[in-house]
Design a protein around this motif. Structure first.
Motif, PDB file in Angstrom:
ATOM      1  N   GLN A  95       0.816  -1.219   0.000  1.00  0.00           N
ATOM      2  CA  GLN A  95       0.000   0.000   0.000  1.00  0.00           C
ATOM      3  C   GLN A  95       0.852   1.273   0.000  1.00  0.00           C
ATOM      4  O   GLN A  95       0.405   2.324   0.458  1.00  0.00           O
ATOM      5  CB  GLN A  95      -0.983   0.023   1.186  1.00  0.00           C
ATOM      6  N   LEU A  96       2.087   1.169  -0.502  1.00  0.00           N
ATOM      7  CA  LEU A  96       2.913   2.362  -0.680  1.00  0.00           C
ATOM      8  C   LEU A  96       2.353   3.150  -1.855  1.00  0.00           C
ATOM      9  O   LEU A  96       1.993   2.593  -2.885  1.00  0.00           O
ATOM     10  CB  LEU A  96       4.367   1.986  -0.956  1.00  0.00           C
ATOM     11  N   ILE A 104       9.221   8.807 -13.835  1.00  0.00           N
ATOM     12  CA  ILE A 104       9.701   9.373 -12.577  1.00  0.00           C
ATOM     13  C   ILE A 104       8.998   8.708 -11.395  1.00  0.00           C
ATOM     14  O   ILE A 104       9.631   8.365 -10.393  1.00  0.00           O
ATOM     15  CB  ILE A 104       9.480  10.901 -12.563  1.00  0.00           C
ATOM     16  N   ALA A 105       7.684   8.506 -11.511  1.00  0.00           N
ATOM     17  CA  ALA A 105       6.912   7.891 -10.424  1.00  0.00           C
ATOM     18  C   ALA A 105       7.382   6.463 -10.155  1.00  0.00           C
ATOM     19  O   ALA A 105       7.500   6.048  -8.997  1.00  0.00           O
ATOM     20  CB  ALA A 105       5.422   7.913 -10.759  1.00  0.00           C
ATOM     21  N   ARG A 106       7.643   5.706 -11.208  1.00  0.00           N
ATOM     22  CA  ARG A 106       8.115   4.328 -11.027  1.00  0.00           C
ATOM     23  C   ARG A 106       9.485   4.300 -10.349  1.00  0.00           C
ATOM     24  O   ARG A 106       9.758   3.452  -9.506  1.00  0.00           O
ATOM     25  CB  ARG A 106       8.172   3.597 -12.357  1.00  0.00           C
ATOM     26  N   THR A 165      12.526   3.259  -5.240  1.00  0.00           N
ATOM     27  CA  THR A 165      13.339   3.733  -4.122  1.00  0.00           C
ATOM     28  C   THR A 165      12.600   3.556  -2.802  1.00  0.00           C
ATOM     29  O   THR A 165      13.164   3.086  -1.811  1.00  0.00           O
ATOM     30  CB  THR A 165      13.698   5.217  -4.321  1.00  0.00           C
ATOM     31  N   LYS A 166      11.329   3.911  -2.798  1.00  0.00           N
ATOM     32  CA  LYS A 166      10.514   3.800  -1.589  1.00  0.00           C
ATOM     33  C   LYS A 166      10.362   2.339  -1.154  1.00  0.00           C
ATOM     34  O   LYS A 166      10.437   2.029   0.034  1.00  0.00           O
ATOM     35  CB  LYS A 166       9.142   4.411  -1.861  1.00  0.00           C
ATOM     36  N   LEU A 167      10.160   1.441  -2.119  1.00  0.00           N
ATOM     37  CA  LEU A 167      10.052   0.010  -1.814  1.00  0.00           C
ATOM     38  C   LEU A 167      11.360  -0.534  -1.256  1.00  0.00           C
ATOM     39  O   LEU A 167      11.356  -1.343  -0.322  1.00  0.00           O
ATOM     40  CB  LEU A 167       9.678  -0.777  -3.067  1.00  0.00           C
ATOM     41  N   ASP A 168      12.469  -0.084  -1.829  1.00  0.00           N
ATOM     42  CA  ASP A 168      13.789  -0.518  -1.356  1.00  0.00           C
ATOM     43  C   ASP A 168      13.966  -0.120   0.103  1.00  0.00           C
ATOM     44  O   ASP A 168      14.399  -0.935   0.926  1.00  0.00           O
ATOM     45  CB  ASP A 168      14.887   0.095  -2.228  1.00  0.00           C
ATOM     46  N   GLN A 184      19.736  -1.621   5.012  1.00  0.00           N
ATOM     47  CA  GLN A 184      20.541  -2.100   3.891  1.00  0.00           C
ATOM     48  C   GLN A 184      20.069  -1.546   2.544  1.00  0.00           C
ATOM     49  O   GLN A 184      20.534  -1.994   1.500  1.00  0.00           O
ATOM     50  CB  GLN A 184      20.515  -3.632   3.852  1.00  0.00           C
ATOM     51  N   SER A 185      19.150  -0.583   2.566  1.00  0.00           N
ATOM     52  CA  SER A 185      18.667  -0.011   1.315  1.00  0.00           C
ATOM     53  C   SER A 185      19.764   0.821   0.670  1.00  0.00           C
ATOM     54  O   SER A 185      20.715   1.254   1.323  1.00  0.00           O
ATOM     55  CB  SER A 185      17.429   0.850   1.551  1.00  0.00           C
TER      56      SER A 185
END
Length: 89
Positions: free
Chosen positions: A31-32, A48-50, A55-58, A65-66
């Motif tokens: 749900q990010l 850009i959104a992808r 980055t946010k998922l990482d 460790q991201s």
């Protein structure tokens, strides 16, 4: 992954206000949510959104460790070494 295109808002005039060039991406399992309206081009905003979602998922999945955390730690240690070197001089 849900991808939604919404009408934009803000500066940019008629081109922004009348066209659906704002991109909203939602990663279903976590749900990010990421929104992007940086450019007037829908395709560029999708790209850009992808990238931002990746980055946010990482950061969400890998935490310390991201990629961004490791990069920040590297910069901090380099700064500390430089400061210690300057003190020694």
């Amino acid at each position: 992954l849900n991808e939604k295109f919404v009408r934009g808002s803000g500066a940019g005039g008629q081109k922004i206000n009348k066209t659906a060039n704002r991109v909203i991406l939602v990663h279903n399992p976590t749900q990010l949510r990421v929104e992007c309206q940086d450019t007037r081009s829908l395709q560029q905003n999708r790209k850009i959104a992808r990238k931002r979602l990746r980055t946010k998922l990482d950061e969400y999945l890998n935490g310390e460790q991201s990629r961004s955390s490791l990069k920040g730690a590297k910069v901090a240690s380099k700064k500390a070494r430089s400061k210690a070197k300057n003190r020694a001089s």
